[in-house]
Design a protein around this motif. Structure first.
Motif, short mmCIF file in Angstrom:
data_model
loop_
_atom_site.label_atom_id
_atom_site.label_comp_id
_atom_site.label_asym_id
_atom_site.label_seq_id
_atom_site.Cartn_x
_atom_site.Cartn_y
_atom_site.Cartn_z
N ALA A 8 0.85 -1.18 -0.06
CA ALA A 8 -0.09 0.16 -0.14
C ALA A 8 0.76 0.97 -0.09
N SER A 11 2.68 1.68 -3.39
CA SER A 11 1.63 1.96 -4.40
C SER A 11 1.40 3.45 -4.36
N ALA A 12 1.05 4.12 -3.13
CA ALA A 12 0.85 5.34 -2.84
C ALA A 12 1.95 6.20 -3.33
N VAL A 320 -8.97 7.96 -5.94
CA VAL A 320 -8.73 6.50 -5.81
C VAL A 320 -9.67 5.88 -6.69
N GLU A 351 -4.57 2.01 1.89
CA GLU A 351 -4.00 3.22 1.25
C GLU A 351 -4.76 4.64 1.72
N SER A 410 -12.44 5.44 2.60
CA SER A 410 -11.58 4.36 1.90
C SER A 410 -12.14 3.11 1.63
#
Length: 430
Positions: A8, A11-12, A320, A351, A410
């Motif tokens: 996570a 990826s962020a 997102v 994330e 989220s």
């Protein structure tokens, strides 16, 4: 779980440009929420600490809040004065320990001037029953020999650079522009004999002189205007002492009682006083009424801040979700190597939680920095002491609410990713 957190975070980081804008948006919303809450708390604290140890404030009959505003906080003006005979009658009541009359209406370079007695420095308290203390010099004597003596609040002395022994002149009225010669009592200058220690209350922004001095500087004024000097009607400072300077009227009276149990009896005595209509208010009760009056505004500001925070979190969801189509192959690969739908959901939710946490922490830091930077200016301009201390329980609650709302937000893209099938990820529709 550790591997998912690592994925996570990586990826962020790969999408750091877009996510940094979201972090900044959440940070500003959090800073606004926490800053308004700190301001609300400190405003209440400053108002509550402005006077303590005073059981009643007595003035001409008006609203309790208005009486407190002009008598204690120097905001607005009195509808009428009260006769000195009324003050004496209150002082003679068997339940009254002390009275401190005050006369308002003059100023010095934008700062209010308070005419009072030496008992003011003995009985007036603020905060947790803290007495006034002199940082330099002494209190004015209150005698004819010390007729033109002045004691300055800490903020007045600091802002204007005054020291002991300096000469100052007062200005007639509160609305006159500084330097307006037509409104100045320039023929009767005062000598600074004392400077009070800082209190964080309206005392800091005030100039204190005796009631006799207020009478002396107005001997040759009629109807708010000075008598013409050409007609020989001006009274020299040294000759003013030959007149009767006993005040005939004052603006308000602070009253201390022998026992708190007698407060309602004295209040009824004042309310039923026949020679003139008077009002006696309990400072704490009047402040409660003030907070009730402004409570709607407080809630409205907090609601607006909450809406700003929701918009910021909505931008997180939008970012997102918008990037979800581009990440279908990434999610499909995760599914192919054994990650289940629930783990994908946790990945997306984690994330969003990390982004929200970063934004909330940055917002808390921004709010603290704003308090440190703006605190001295707010103190000088409005007399409100902003405390850069530990967060209040309410601030912790708002911070936790932002985090919880971010985590819930989220789940929206996480739930969307959860529903993506492996085949959809390997062969995405275009």
């Amino acid at each position: 779980m550790k591997a998912l957190l690592h994925i996570a975070a990586r990826s962020a980081w790969n999408r750091r440009g877009t996510l940094m804008l979201v972090v900044l948006s959440i940070a500003l919303a959090t800073a606004l929420l926490l800053g308004l809450e700190r301001l609300r708390t400190d405003v209440r604290s400053s108002f509550t600490a402005a006077v303590s140890g005073t059981d009643l404030v007595v003035g001409a009959r008006t609203g309790p809040v208005q009486l407190m505003l002009y008598a204690v906080f120097r905001v607005g003006g009195a509808t009428n004065n009260i006769q000195i005979d009324s003050v004496k009658a209150i002082a003679e009541h068997r339940a009254v320990r002390w009275v401190v009359p005050i006369a308002l209406g003059d100023s010095h370079r934008g700062h209010p001037v308070i005419g009072t007695t030496p008992a003011y420095f003995e009985h007036f308290m603020y905060g947790d029953r803290q007495p006034l203390a002199l940082q330099q010099g002494r209190a004015f004597s209150g005698t004819l020999d010390g007729l033109y003596e002045a004691v300055l609040g800490a903020e007045v002395a600091e802002a204007l650079g005054y020291t002991l022994g300096q000469k100052i002149t007062l200005t007639h009225g509160l609305g006159a522009a500084p330097g307006d010669l037509a409104a100045e009592h320039a023929d009767k200058p005062f000598t600074v004999v004392g400077i009070l220690a800082r209190t964080g209350t309206p005392v800091d922004r005030s100039v204190h002189v005796s009631l006799q001095a207020i009478e002396a500087i107005h001997l040759d004024w009629v109807g708010g205007a000075p008598l013409p000097a050409a007609a020989g009607l001006k009274i020299a400072p040294e000759f003013a002492r030959k007149f009767d300077l006993e005040p005939k009227q004052v603006t308000a009276v602070m009253v201390g009682l022998k026992s708190r149990a007698a407060v309602f009896a004295v209040q009824r005595f004042v309310a039923s006083y026949e020679p003139e209509p008077l009002l006696a208010v309990l400072p704490g009760v009047a402040l409660d009424e003030l907070w009730q009056a402004v409570g709607l505004g407080e809630k409205a500001l907090l609601a607006i801040s909450g809406l700003v925070a929701l918009v910021s979190l909505a931008s997180l969801v939008a970012v997102v979700l918008a990037g979800l189509n581009e990440r279908r192959r990434e999610l499909a690969v995760l599914r192919a190597v054994g990650a289940g739908p629930r783990q994908v959901l946790v990945l997306l939710a984690t994330e969003g939680a990390l982004v929200t946490l970063c934004g909330a922490l940055l917002g808390a830091a921004l709010a603290a920095a704003a308090v440190l930077a703006a605190g001295p200016w707010v103190q000088q301009r409005f007399g409100i002491g902003l405390q850069a201390g530990a967060p209040t329980p309410e601030q912790w609650g708002l911070f936790a609410a932002v985090l919880a709302a971010g985590m819930l937000a989220s789940l929206v893209p996480g739930w969307r990713a959860y529903r993506l099938s492996l085949a959809d990820g390997l062969s995405p529709r275009t």
